[in-house]
Design a protein around this motif. Structure first.
Motif, PDB file in Angstrom:
ATOM      1  N   LEU A  97     -34.848 -26.942  71.506  1.00  0.00           N
ATOM      2  CA  LEU A  97     -35.083 -25.594  71.024  1.00  0.00           C
ATOM      3  C   LEU A  97     -34.279 -25.326  69.766  1.00  0.00           C
ATOM      4  CD1 LEU A  97     -34.971 -23.507  74.305  1.00  0.00           C
ATOM      5  CD2 LEU A  97     -36.958 -24.247  73.020  1.00  0.00           C
ATOM      6  N   PRO A  98     -34.925 -24.904  68.670  1.00  0.00           N
ATOM      7  CA  PRO A  98     -34.166 -24.535  67.480  1.00  0.00           C
ATOM      8  C   PRO A  98     -33.389 -23.258  67.694  1.00  0.00           C
ATOM      9  CG  PRO A  98     -36.494 -24.002  67.209  1.00  0.00           C
ATOM     10  CD  PRO A  98     -36.368 -24.759  68.487  1.00  0.00           C
ATOM     11  N   ASP A  99     -33.896 -22.367  68.527  1.00  0.00           N
ATOM     12  CA  ASP A  99     -33.231 -21.108  68.830  1.00  0.00           C
ATOM     13  C   ASP A  99     -33.478 -20.776  70.285  1.00  0.00           C
ATOM     14  OD1 ASP A  99     -34.176 -20.353  65.671  1.00  0.00           O
ATOM     15  OD2 ASP A  99     -32.115 -19.920  66.275  1.00  0.00           O
ATOM     16  N   GLY A 100     -32.725 -19.829  70.827  1.00  0.00           N
ATOM     17  CA  GLY A 100     -32.914 -19.402  72.204  1.00  0.00           C
ATOM     18  C   GLY A 100     -34.130 -18.511  72.339  1.00  0.00           C
ATOM     19  N   ALA A 101     -34.481 -18.219  73.589  1.00  0.00           N
ATOM     20  CA  ALA A 101     -35.594 -17.321  73.851  1.00  0.00           C
ATOM     21  C   ALA A 101     -35.297 -15.929  73.321  1.00  0.00           C
ATOM     22  CB  ALA A 101     -35.857 -17.266  75.359  1.00  0.00           C
ATOM     23  N   LEU A 102     -36.355 -15.191  73.007  1.00  0.00           N
ATOM     24  CA  LEU A 102     -36.177 -13.866  72.421  1.00  0.00           C
ATOM     25  C   LEU A 102     -35.631 -12.880  73.448  1.00  0.00           C
ATOM     26  CD1 LEU A 102     -39.370 -13.290  70.244  1.00  0.00           C
ATOM     27  CD2 LEU A 102     -37.243 -14.444  69.640  1.00  0.00           C
ATOM     28  N   PRO A 103     -34.707 -12.034  73.026  1.00  0.00           N
ATOM     29  CA  PRO A 103     -34.260 -10.957  73.916  1.00  0.00           C
ATOM     30  C   PRO A 103     -35.241  -9.793  73.847  1.00  0.00           C
ATOM     31  CG  PRO A 103     -33.073 -10.817  71.839  1.00  0.00           C
ATOM     32  CD  PRO A 103     -33.964 -12.051  71.752  1.00  0.00           C
ATOM     33  N   THR A 104     -35.174  -8.906  74.847  1.00  0.00           N
ATOM     34  CA  THR A 104     -35.998  -7.701  74.802  1.00  0.00           C
ATOM     35  C   THR A 104     -35.603  -6.823  73.631  1.00  0.00           C
ATOM     36  OG1 THR A 104     -36.308  -7.731  77.186  1.00  0.00           O
ATOM     37  CG2 THR A 104     -36.686  -5.639  76.082  1.00  0.00           C
ATOM     38  N   LEU A 105     -34.286  -6.642  73.444  1.00  0.00           N
ATOM     39  CA  LEU A 105     -33.728  -5.826  72.369  1.00  0.00           C
ATOM     40  C   LEU A 105     -32.673  -6.637  71.639  1.00  0.00           C
ATOM     41  CD1 LEU A 105     -33.137  -2.656  74.555  1.00  0.00           C
ATOM     42  CD2 LEU A 105     -35.045  -2.989  72.992  1.00  0.00           C
ATOM     43  N   GLN A 106     -32.156  -6.096  70.561  1.00  0.00           N
ATOM     44  CA  GLN A 106     -31.036  -6.731  69.874  1.00  0.00           C
ATOM     45  C   GLN A 106     -29.805  -6.606  70.769  1.00  0.00           C
ATOM     46  OE1 GLN A 106     -31.115  -8.555  67.335  1.00  0.00           O
ATOM     47  NE2 GLN A 106     -32.951  -8.016  66.180  1.00  0.00           N
ATOM     48  N   ASN A 107     -29.365  -7.738  71.333  1.00  0.00           N
ATOM     49  CA  ASN A 107     -28.310  -7.703  72.330  1.00  0.00           C
ATOM     50  C   ASN A 107     -27.005  -7.102  71.821  1.00  0.00           C
ATOM     51  OD1 ASN A 107     -29.872  -8.839  74.359  1.00  0.00           O
ATOM     52  ND2 ASN A 107     -29.331 -10.928  73.804  1.00  0.00           N
ATOM     53  N   HIS A 108     -26.698  -7.304  70.540  1.00  0.00           N
ATOM     54  CA  HIS A 108     -25.404  -6.838  70.040  1.00  0.00           C
ATOM     55  C   HIS A 108     -25.304  -5.306  70.066  1.00  0.00           C
ATOM     56  CE1 HIS A 108     -27.877  -6.394  66.364  1.00  0.00           C
ATOM     57  NE2 HIS A 108     -27.006  -5.470  66.011  1.00  0.00           N
ATOM     58  N   LEU A 109     -26.436  -4.618  70.167  1.00  0.00           N
ATOM     59  CA  LEU A 109     -26.404  -3.154  70.186  1.00  0.00           C
ATOM     60  C   LEU A 109     -25.892  -2.609  71.512  1.00  0.00           C
ATOM     61  CD1 LEU A 109     -29.866  -2.441  68.511  1.00  0.00           C
ATOM     62  CD2 LEU A 109     -27.617  -2.344  67.424  1.00  0.00           C
ATOM     63  N   ILE A 110     -26.098  -3.353  72.588  1.00  0.00           N
ATOM     64  CA  ILE A 110     -25.740  -2.827  73.907  1.00  0.00           C
ATOM     65  C   ILE A 110     -24.673  -3.638  74.619  1.00  0.00           C
ATOM     66  CG2 ILE A 110     -27.970  -1.727  74.238  1.00  0.00           C
ATOM     67  CD1 ILE A 110     -28.832  -4.050  75.946  1.00  0.00           C
ATOM     68  N   GLU A 111     -24.384  -4.860  74.166  1.00  0.00           N
ATOM     69  CA  GLU A 111     -23.407  -5.692  74.857  1.00  0.00           C
ATOM     70  C   GLU A 111     -22.051  -5.014  75.045  1.00  0.00           C
ATOM     71  OE1 GLU A 111     -23.316  -9.428  72.855  1.00  0.00           O
ATOM     72  OE2 GLU A 111     -24.914 -10.296  74.096  1.00  0.00           O
ATOM     73  N   PRO A 112     -21.513  -4.316  74.020  1.00  0.00           N
ATOM     74  CA  PRO A 112     -20.213  -3.670  74.232  1.00  0.00           C
ATOM     75  C   PRO A 112     -20.231  -2.656  75.367  1.00  0.00           C
ATOM     76  CG  PRO A 112     -20.717  -3.771  71.894  1.00  0.00           C
ATOM     77  CD  PRO A 112     -21.972  -4.165  72.630  1.00  0.00           C
ATOM     78  N   PHE A 113     -21.372  -2.032  75.609  1.00  0.00           N
ATOM     79  CA  PHE A 113     -21.452  -1.001  76.635  1.00  0.00           C
ATOM     80  C   PHE A 113     -21.638  -1.592  78.035  1.00  0.00           C
ATOM     81  CE2 PHE A 113     -22.680   0.870  72.656  1.00  0.00           C
ATOM     82  CZ  PHE A 113     -21.997   2.068  72.653  1.00  0.00           C
ATOM     83  N   LEU A 152     -38.506   7.239  71.395  1.00  0.00           N
ATOM     84  CA  LEU A 152     -38.361   6.607  72.700  1.00  0.00           C
ATOM     85  C   LEU A 152     -36.922   6.177  72.918  1.00  0.00           C
ATOM     86  CD1 LEU A 152     -41.530   4.314  72.708  1.00  0.00           C
ATOM     87  CD2 LEU A 152     -41.201   6.380  74.074  1.00  0.00           C
ATOM     88  N   LEU A 153     -36.544   6.115  74.188  1.00  0.00           N
ATOM     89  CA  LEU A 153     -35.213   5.688  74.591  1.00  0.00           C
ATOM     90  C   LEU A 153     -35.369   4.746  75.769  1.00  0.00           C
ATOM     91  CD1 LEU A 153     -32.092   7.884  75.267  1.00  0.00           C
ATOM     92  CD2 LEU A 153     -33.172   6.696  77.182  1.00  0.00           C
ATOM     93  N   MET A 154     -34.519   3.705  75.828  1.00  0.00           N
ATOM     94  CA  MET A 154     -34.533   2.813  76.984  1.00  0.00           C
ATOM     95  C   MET A 154     -33.189   2.848  77.694  1.00  0.00           C
ATOM     96  SD  MET A 154     -35.188  -1.278  77.502  1.00  0.00           S
ATOM     97  CE  MET A 154     -33.442  -1.651  77.633  1.00  0.00           C
ATOM     98  N   VAL A 155     -33.214   3.089  78.992  1.00  0.00           N
ATOM     99  CA  VAL A 155     -31.999   3.079  79.810  1.00  0.00           C
ATOM    100  C   VAL A 155     -31.566   1.629  80.008  1.00  0.00           C
ATOM    101  CG1 VAL A 155     -31.055   3.592  82.095  1.00  0.00           C
ATOM    102  CG2 VAL A 155     -32.627   5.209  80.987  1.00  0.00           C
ATOM    103  N   PHE A 156     -30.275   1.333  79.737  1.00  0.00           N
ATOM    104  CA  PHE A 156     -29.822  -0.046  79.904  1.00  0.00           C
ATOM    105  C   PHE A 156     -28.604  -0.180  80.813  1.00  0.00           C
ATOM    106  CE2 PHE A 156     -27.528   1.443  76.143  1.00  0.00           C
ATOM    107  CZ  PHE A 156     -26.237   1.013  76.386  1.00  0.00           C
ATOM    108  N   ARG A 157     -27.980   0.934  81.180  1.00  0.00           N
ATOM    109  CA  ARG A 157     -26.888   0.852  82.154  1.00  0.00           C
ATOM    110  C   ARG A 157     -26.805   2.182  82.896  1.00  0.00           C
ATOM    111  NH1 ARG A 157     -20.354  -0.358  81.368  1.00  0.00           N
ATOM    112  NH2 ARG A 157     -19.935  -0.669  83.576  1.00  0.00           N
ATOM    113  N   THR A 158     -26.855   2.116  84.225  1.00  0.00           N
ATOM    114  CA  THR A 158     -26.856   3.336  85.024  1.00  0.00           C
ATOM    115  C   THR A 158     -25.562   3.459  85.824  1.00  0.00           C
ATOM    116  OG1 THR A 158     -27.970   2.201  86.855  1.00  0.00           O
ATOM    117  CG2 THR A 158     -29.361   3.355  85.258  1.00  0.00           C
TER     118      THR A 158
END
Length: 402
Positions: A143-159, A370-376
């Motif tokens: 694989l030249p790159d990993g599988a695609l994430p749903t969203l840009q992971n760096h936006l939510i990883e800190p949270f 639109l908004l997506m819930v990512f941590r409850t």
């Protein structure tokens, strides 16, 4: 929108038809979710139905080659008016890889609009783009790159690891910094802090185990429901990380008068990561284990009527695209990771100047994005602002998308 789609879209275990016959490297990292008979039947039904042509964007491309940096949400948005409906567009296939996210850079996706329904495939047809039925197969390749994430992971990883919402009891009873080396006012990476717990025996270092990691917080800000005024929780300001270097305890010493006294000896912590400088009275909480998060965007099955409580980073009034907000609904209200909600902008209140009585009127609410819930949490949730047309502010309403 059919209920069968919602059931299928909620399944983090189904793989898209695009993943069949693609690459299996990284499959060992995929989570092994159980699957019920009902889920399998629903997924197969969705795979056969596709999406109505009316759900396609007017400028949807006939084909698209996936690039590094793409996300599933962004690609879905190229083809669909409602990007969270990608499980319908791409179909489900449960016979091979049980993961919907194994789509890689370099693949070309072809839009099939035959038979009055829309689907995506990974193979072009002859004489236009006829329906191509994919058979499950496996190919092993690099694989030249990993599988695609749903969203840009760096936006939510800190949270997922740093952001925290707690109740007042948890924060007030958390271990606190009580002293610094050489009397320093501020602490940064490489410094040592002395920490005392409420029970005086909570911070014990076990040399047989890995050093215990803690997160450092400050200023637990109350989060109030904008409608009821209820305090739903407290958001703590993340400062950095520290490792327990030496246990807390007590020791006996002899005073000047010769009497024996018992001294409290706080635990010793090494500061290993700093977002903001730390100081005496800041609190520590154990670092939770890091978890692999896989998001399948989907609309809630039950009606939702929520409000935005806070915008992360109080220096801003309006949240922009890709910013994180806190909403006044959580696990107790049935919210879960991946829920997509529509953001409504409140209609303006004005005087009808065409009316002799000068009646006060209120314009209808308009969808703003639109908004997506990512941590409850129990009463609150973190959400990522996705597609918007104007700024999002505290008090804005959130409902089920249409």
């Amino acid at each position: 929108m059919s209920s069968s789609f919602f059931q299928a879209a909620r399944m983090p275990l189904a793989c898209t038809a695009l993943a069949c016959g693609v690459l299996t490297a990284g499959a060992a990292q995929a989570q092994n979710f159980p699957i019920t008979t009902q889920q399998r039947a629903t997924a197969n039904q969705v795979a056969q139905s596709g999406v109505a042509l009316s759900e396609l964007r007017a400028n949807a491309p006939d084909r698209y080659t996936v690039k590094s940096g793409d996300t599933l949400w962004a690609i879905s948005g190229m083809f669909l008016k409602s990007p969270w409906r990608w499980p319908e567009l791409w179909g489900m296939n449960l016979a091979d890889i049980q993961n919907p996210h194994l789509i890689y850079p370099g693949q070309t996706l072809y839009l099939d609009t035959s038979n009055g329904r829309a689907r995506l495939t990974t193979r072009p047809g002859s004489g236009g783009i006829p329906t191509v039925r994919l058979s499950p197969r496996t190919r092993i390749d690099g694989l030249p790159d990993g599988a695609l994430p749903t969203l840009q992971n760096h936006l939510i990883e800190p949270f997922l690891s740093d952001g925290i919402i707690v109740d007042d009891q948890t924060m007030s009873s958390a271990p606190r910094i009580v002293g610094t080396q050489d009397g320093r006012v501020f602490l940064t990476r490489g410094d040592r802090a002395y920490v005392r717990s409420a029970s005086s025996n909570e911070l014990i270092d076990d040399p047989r185990q890995k050093q215990k990691a803690f997160r450092v917080f400050r200023n637990a800000t109350p989060l109030k429901d904008p409608i009821t005024g209820e305090v739903l929780g407290f958001e703590a300001q993340y400062l950095g990380k520290a490792l327990l270097a030496r246990s807390e305890g007590t020791e006996e010493s002899t005073g000047r008068d010769g009497a024996t006294q018992v001294d409290i000896v706080p635990a010793t912590f090494d500061i290993v990561d700093v977002k903001e400088e730390m100081r005496v009275s800041d609190r520590l909480l154990p670092e939770p284990p890091r978890q692999l998060q896989s998001y399948v965007p989907h609309a809630p099955q039950e009606p939702v009527d929520a409000r935005i409580v806070s915008i992360y980073g109080s220096a801003v009034v309006n949240a922009a695209q890709n910013q994180v907000v806190i909403i006044n609904k959580g696990q107790r209200d049935g919210l879960e990771n991946g829920h997509v909600l529509a953001i409504l902008q409140a209609g303006a209140r004005l005087v009808d100047k065409t009316d002799e009585q000068r009646a006060n009127i209120r314009l209808p609410d308009e969808r703003n994005g639109l908004l997506m819930v990512f941590r409850t949490f129990d009463k609150l949730s973190y959400g990522l602002v996705l597609d918007i047309t104007s700024g999002v502010k505290v008090g804005d309403r959130l409902i089920n998308p249409r």
